[in-house]
Scaffold this motif. Sequence first.
Motif, PDB file in Angstrom:
ATOM      1  N   UNK A   1       0.837  -1.197   0.000  1.00  0.00           N
ATOM      2  CA  UNK A   1       0.000   0.000   0.000  1.00  0.00           C
ATOM      3  C   UNK A   1       0.875   1.252   0.000  1.00  0.00           C
ATOM      4  N   UNK A   2       0.551   2.198  -0.845  1.00  0.00           N
ATOM      5  CA  UNK A   2       1.293   3.459  -0.883  1.00  0.00           C
ATOM      6  C   UNK A   2       0.661   4.451   0.094  1.00  0.00           C
ATOM      7  N   UNK A   3       1.498   5.302   0.630  1.00  0.00           N
ATOM      8  CA  UNK A   3       1.058   6.235   1.661  1.00  0.00           C
ATOM      9  C   UNK A   3      -0.027   7.175   1.123  1.00  0.00           C
ATOM     10  N   UNK A   4       0.156   7.677  -0.091  1.00  0.00           N
ATOM     11  CA  UNK A   4      -0.818   8.633  -0.620  1.00  0.00           C
ATOM     12  C   UNK A   4      -2.171   7.961  -0.868  1.00  0.00           C
ATOM     13  N   UNK A  40     -15.943  -1.707   2.779  1.00  0.00           N
ATOM     14  CA  UNK A  40     -14.541  -1.714   2.363  1.00  0.00           C
ATOM     15  C   UNK A  40     -13.857  -2.923   2.995  1.00  0.00           C
ATOM     16  N   UNK A  41     -13.044  -3.631   2.189  1.00  0.00           N
ATOM     17  CA  UNK A  41     -12.292  -4.777   2.689  1.00  0.00           C
ATOM     18  C   UNK A  41     -10.850  -4.404   2.943  1.00  0.00           C
ATOM     19  N   UNK A  42     -10.284  -4.954   4.029  1.00  0.00           N
ATOM     20  CA  UNK A  42      -8.896  -4.679   4.412  1.00  0.00           C
ATOM     21  C   UNK A  42      -8.179  -6.027   4.529  1.00  0.00           C
ATOM     22  N   UNK A  50      -3.734  -5.031   1.217  1.00  0.00           N
ATOM     23  CA  UNK A  50      -4.434  -4.234   0.219  1.00  0.00           C
ATOM     24  C   UNK A  50      -5.826  -3.879   0.723  1.00  0.00           C
ATOM     25  N   UNK A  51      -6.412  -2.866   0.074  1.00  0.00           N
ATOM     26  CA  UNK A  51      -7.749  -2.383   0.425  1.00  0.00           C
ATOM     27  C   UNK A  51      -8.595  -2.408  -0.843  1.00  0.00           C
ATOM     28  N   UNK A  52      -9.860  -2.817  -0.707  1.00  0.00           N
ATOM     29  CA  UNK A  52     -10.689  -2.999  -1.901  1.00  0.00           C
ATOM     30  C   UNK A  52     -12.158  -2.787  -1.546  1.00  0.00           C
ATOM     31  N   UNK A  53     -12.959  -2.570  -2.566  1.00  0.00           N
ATOM     32  CA  UNK A  53     -14.399  -2.441  -2.378  1.00  0.00           C
ATOM     33  C   UNK A  53     -14.970  -3.817  -2.027  1.00  0.00           C
ATOM     34  N   UNK A 113      -1.100  -1.274   8.367  1.00  0.00           N
ATOM     35  CA  UNK A 113      -0.752  -1.802   7.050  1.00  0.00           C
ATOM     36  C   UNK A 113       0.670  -1.412   6.690  1.00  0.00           C
ATOM     37  N   UNK A 114       1.566  -1.600   7.637  1.00  0.00           N
ATOM     38  CA  UNK A 114       2.950  -1.141   7.463  1.00  0.00           C
ATOM     39  C   UNK A 114       3.881  -2.260   7.018  1.00  0.00           C
ATOM     40  N   UNK A 115       3.385  -3.171   6.216  1.00  0.00           N
ATOM     41  CA  UNK A 115       4.246  -4.248   5.720  1.00  0.00           C
ATOM     42  C   UNK A 115       4.408  -5.350   6.745  1.00  0.00           C
ATOM     43  N   UNK A 116       5.504  -5.292   7.516  1.00  0.00           N
ATOM     44  CA  UNK A 116       5.785  -6.341   8.502  1.00  0.00           C
ATOM     45  C   UNK A 116       4.834  -6.279   9.677  1.00  0.00           C
TER      46      UNK A 116
END
Length: 446
Positions: A1-4, A40-42, A50-53, A113-116
Amino acid sequence: MKFYELEALVTYLKRFRLLKKAERIDDNVLRLEFDQKRAVGFDLSRGQSEIFDATGVRSARSYHAPFDTLLKKRFSNAKILNVSMPRGDKIIRFETQQQGAYKARRTVLQLELTGRHTNAIILDEEGNVLEALRHVDSDASYRIVKPGSPLAPLPPYNGKRSEGAIEDVEAWLEEKARKRRESRLERLKARHAKALQKKIDRLEKELRSLPDRTKLEADARTYAEQASLVLAHLHEIRPYDTRLQTQDFEGRPVTVELPPLPNPRRLGEHFYNLSKRAAAKAENLHIEQENLQSRIGFYRRLLENLRQARSEEEIHLLFPPRQQRRKKEKRAQCEIFHIGDYRVLVGRNERENVWVLKNARAGDIWLHLKDRPSSHCIIQSNGRKQIPREVLEKAAAICVETSVTQPGDYPVDYTYRRNVKITHGAHVNYVDYDTITIRKQARTES
């Protein structure tokens, strides 16, 4: 996930006032349903968050861990007080208050959602952990995540953030959902196709290893002749002899290898039994061949329908999440599917169809394609008088998917097993039945 991307999502989430429902729909996936009919799914899988509808997404199984119980209890119809990103990190923090509670009770749901450090953590007002998707003790990390412990902040990120912008967050979420569906669908297909192909390969190997009928018939004649020779020369055979060297009934020299039996008088019976066994195996060889070929055909139909599947729901119908098999299931001479708490028995060939019919109880539900060959299916009622309509429809769909591969509308008759009478083999007559029509869609090529 990108910060923006997270920044744009948090701005979008601030528009909602109510968190209607929070649930886990997969091992590492949460679904948050908001007002305005949006969800919203996380996905909090490590290294691939990832995040998705998730507006139309439903769970394939139920979760009942302490985390899931508290998630449901604290975030059902909860008022959203604030949505933020603490310290500008890849963390989404929902501050909520339960609607209609006797005493106003605030709860925080923190999605990391910071990776590790992917995790979902439920906190009280003081920042103490109430529950978490993943518990972390002091042996694994300096940052303890377990009930009753205060949650320490993550170390600040000092690297460079990627730049970008999302103009339409809803469209972005929907595109993420589409790509996720396609990716998951292909992975599911590949995994189940591999398992089915393994079954097909094993059965084909078994089919190839069946003995030759001509050889079995020749063996039967040879054993019968050896039995006659042994009986004709029984007076010459001593207890310790290992072979009989004599002439056959046409005067040709012959050697008969003798088994080490304690009583030589049983030698004739021994060779006659071998002859009968070989003759019976030759006579019934076609039954075993047809049994293996029909089971291979059953799994090939499943494989073809798996390849044509257009959604995860279609795949989960034929390949439900793994359930622990009981010894009784392992002894079952049929394929077994699970629809919630119900088991559906499906015959893979005529012999198994007969077994399914004979082992069903009077109150079980029997299903079969109308006016055409198909698997016999049984929904085990286990004493329950009413079978939910949804279960009937899914069982009828299983009947279609295990019997045909061509698209079309297929009527499926169903009735209580007590209304089904076996006439011959797996052929039956039945009365007092109803019909469900199942539409098998054609695959759309991309």
